[in-house]
Design an enzyme around this catalytic site. Structure first.
Site, mmCIF file in Angstrom:
data_model
loop_
_atom_site.group_PDB
_atom_site.id
_atom_site.type_symbol
_atom_site.label_atom_id
_atom_site.label_comp_id
_atom_site.label_asym_id
_atom_site.label_seq_id
_atom_site.Cartn_x
_atom_site.Cartn_y
_atom_site.Cartn_z
ATOM 1 N N HIS A 31 9.026 -15.466 -5.684
ATOM 2 C CA HIS A 31 7.659 -15.195 -5.096
ATOM 3 C C HIS A 31 6.542 -15.144 -5.725
ATOM 4 O O HIS A 31 6.799 -14.266 -6.862
ATOM 5 C CB HIS A 31 7.909 -13.924 -4.085
ATOM 6 C CG HIS A 31 6.892 -13.659 -3.257
ATOM 7 N ND1 HIS A 31 6.425 -14.189 -2.021
ATOM 8 C CD2 HIS A 31 5.750 -12.699 -3.549
ATOM 9 C CE1 HIS A 31 5.380 -13.537 -1.531
ATOM 10 N NE2 HIS A 31 5.125 -12.555 -2.391
ATOM 11 N N ASP A 33 2.553 -14.200 -6.541
ATOM 12 C CA ASP A 33 1.538 -13.538 -6.126
ATOM 13 C C ASP A 33 0.381 -14.158 -6.800
ATOM 14 O O ASP A 33 0.022 -13.800 -7.681
ATOM 15 C CB ASP A 33 1.854 -12.086 -5.954
ATOM 16 C CG ASP A 33 2.743 -11.423 -5.074
ATOM 17 O OD1 ASP A 33 3.609 -10.712 -5.563
ATOM 18 O OD2 ASP A 33 2.703 -11.890 -3.884
ATOM 19 N N HIS A 68 2.453 -16.796 -2.676
ATOM 20 C CA HIS A 68 1.407 -16.252 -1.723
ATOM 21 C C HIS A 68 0.174 -15.958 -2.249
ATOM 22 O O HIS A 68 -0.346 -15.183 -3.102
ATOM 23 C CB HIS A 68 2.303 -14.696 -1.571
ATOM 24 C CG HIS A 68 1.645 -13.744 -0.888
ATOM 25 N ND1 HIS A 68 1.770 -12.195 -0.843
ATOM 26 C CD2 HIS A 68 0.689 -13.526 -0.008
ATOM 27 C CE1 HIS A 68 1.183 -11.828 -0.184
ATOM 28 N NE2 HIS A 68 0.409 -12.252 0.438
ATOM 29 N N GLY A 146 1.614 -4.677 -7.058
ATOM 30 C CA GLY A 146 3.130 -4.003 -6.765
ATOM 31 C C GLY A 146 3.073 -2.612 -6.690
ATOM 32 O O GLY A 146 2.110 -1.790 -7.275
ATOM 33 N N GLY A 147 4.412 -2.098 -6.410
ATOM 34 C CA GLY A 147 4.745 -0.720 -6.737
ATOM 35 C C GLY A 147 4.067 0.414 -5.593
ATOM 36 O O GLY A 147 3.944 1.516 -5.979
ATOM 37 N N ASP A 181 7.154 -8.073 2.786
ATOM 38 C CA ASP A 181 6.784 -8.211 1.443
ATOM 39 C C ASP A 181 5.958 -6.630 1.249
ATOM 40 O O ASP A 181 4.914 -6.407 1.611
ATOM 41 C CB ASP A 181 5.844 -9.310 1.138
ATOM 42 C CG ASP A 181 5.248 -9.372 -0.270
ATOM 43 O OD1 ASP A 181 4.574 -10.263 -0.542
ATOM 44 O OD2 ASP A 181 5.709 -8.523 -1.210
ATOM 45 N N GLY A 182 6.639 -5.878 0.366
ATOM 46 C CA GLY A 182 5.848 -4.777 -0.277
ATOM 47 C C GLY A 182 6.567 -3.538 0.114
ATOM 48 O O GLY A 182 6.778 -3.269 1.162
ATOM 49 N N GLY A 203 9.408 -6.647 -5.627
ATOM 50 C CA GLY A 203 8.869 -6.620 -6.910
ATOM 51 C C GLY A 203 9.284 -5.274 -7.782
ATOM 52 O O GLY A 203 10.431 -5.754 -8.625
ATOM 53 N N SER A 204 8.565 -4.287 -7.984
ATOM 54 C CA SER A 204 8.918 -3.362 -8.635
ATOM 55 C C SER A 204 10.373 -2.690 -8.441
ATOM 56 O O SER A 204 10.937 -1.842 -9.415
ATOM 57 C CB SER A 204 7.918 -2.043 -8.554
ATOM 58 O OG SER A 204 7.777 -1.605 -6.902
HETATM 59 C C1 DX5 Z 1 1.352 -7.167 -3.005
HETATM 60 C C2 DX5 Z 1 2.307 -8.584 -3.275
HETATM 61 C C3 DX5 Z 1 3.737 -8.243 -3.265
HETATM 62 C C4 DX5 Z 1 4.027 -7.269 -4.273
HETATM 63 C C5 DX5 Z 1 5.670 -6.536 -4.067
HETATM 64 O O1 DX5 Z 1 0.064 -7.858 -2.802
HETATM 65 O O2 DX5 Z 1 1.962 -9.488 -2.331
HETATM 66 O O3 DX5 Z 1 4.502 -9.310 -3.404
HETATM 67 O O4 DX5 Z 1 4.008 -7.589 -5.616
HETATM 68 O O5 DX5 Z 1 5.790 -5.600 -4.857
HETATM 69 P P1 DX5 Z 1 6.640 -4.291 -4.687
HETATM 70 O O6 DX5 Z 1 7.767 -4.598 -3.958
HETATM 71 O O7 DX5 Z 1 6.436 -3.424 -5.891
HETATM 72 O O8 DX5 Z 1 5.769 -3.661 -3.395
HETATM 73 ZN ZN ZN Z 2 3.430 -11.204 -1.958
#
Ligand code: DX5
Ligand code: ZN
Length: 226
Positions: A31, A33, A68, A146-147, A181-182, A203-204
């Site tokens: 994915h 971003d 994305h 992320g995070g 997502d998120g 992500g994180s």
């Molecule tokens: C945020 C992104 C997500 C994010 C997910 O704008 O679209 O894909 O990187 O990261 P985590 O899983 O750490 O929330």
């Molecule tokens: Zn994303």
């Protein structure tokens, strides 16, 4: 429920190794971003087609790559991501004027298209195009980094899309995938799977200093088995 890593929290100086590590751990969907420094609230810039092209080269042809697009001009630039080698373009309903046109452009190019909506965007804004979409992505954080912490208030939106997609499939329509997502981690992955999510972006929760991608993936997989 499938897991796809967002590489946003990776060290971009080691991105090739991170891609290798993800694929070696059994991941076969990446994915990407994309942020243009304009569209997301914190004005972040991440990367564009050039980096995605390198990731496609490193990952090889088998791995599924989505992008994305958190950008202002997806309707003008979608073809750059197709050219960079993505399998699917996921664009924001809030950022696209003529979504049906974007869908037909991408389908004519032989690619898949997803529609993503922010936590405060109602499902009604997407239901009208659902039958033509390959994927719907429900954001469980405000796009931009992320995070962040997971926003449980999106549960009803996920359940509404799940019901609408199941109905669509029962009537012989498209098997539109449902993605979130998120803020997905091993403590809430099972919950969103129960809500009816097909694919979760992590992500994180996958790429962090605590453990390797395969260790983090195993702990999420274990939480899904319970
Ligand atoms: C945020 C992104 C997500 C994010 C997910 O704008 O679209 O894909 O990187 O990261 P985590 O899983 O750490 O929330
Ligand atoms: Zn994303």
């Amino acid at each position: 429920m499938e897991i796809t890593p967002s590489i946003l929290t990776a060290d971009f100086c080691r991105l090739g190794e991170t891609v290798d590590e993800a694929i070696d751990s059994g991941i076969n969907w990446l994915h990407m971003d994309v942020m243009d420094g304009n569209w997301v609230v914190n004005r972040t810039i991440t990367f564009g087609p050039a980096l995605i092209k390198s990731v496609r080269k490193r990952a090889g042809p088998e791995v599924f790559i989505d992008c994305h697009l958190m950008i202002t001009n997806a309707e003008e630039t979608w073809d750059q991501y197709v050219e960079a080698g993505v399998d699917m373009v996921i664009a924001h309903i809030e950022a696209v004027d003529d979504f049906p046109k974007l869908i037909s452009n991408l389908h004519e190019a032989g690619k898949m298209v997803g529609c993503v909506l922010n936590p405060d965007t109602p499902t009604d804004d997407v239901m009208g195009i659902l039958s033509d979409l390959d994927l719907v992505l429900v954001m469980s954080v405000v796009p931009g980094k992320g995070g962040q912490s997971f926003m449980p208030e999106v549960e009803q939106k996920v359940r509404d899309f799940r019901r609408a997609i199941d109905l669509q499939i029962d009537e012989g329509g498209k098997k539109t995938k449902l993605m979130i997502d998120g803020g997905i981690k091993d403590h809430n992955a099972a919950m969103v799977s129960e809500w009816g999510i097909d694919i979760a972006v992590v992500g994180s929760g996958l790429i962090n200093s605590k453990g390797s991608i395969s260790e983090n993936l195993r702990s999420i997989a274990k939480s899904l088995e319970k």
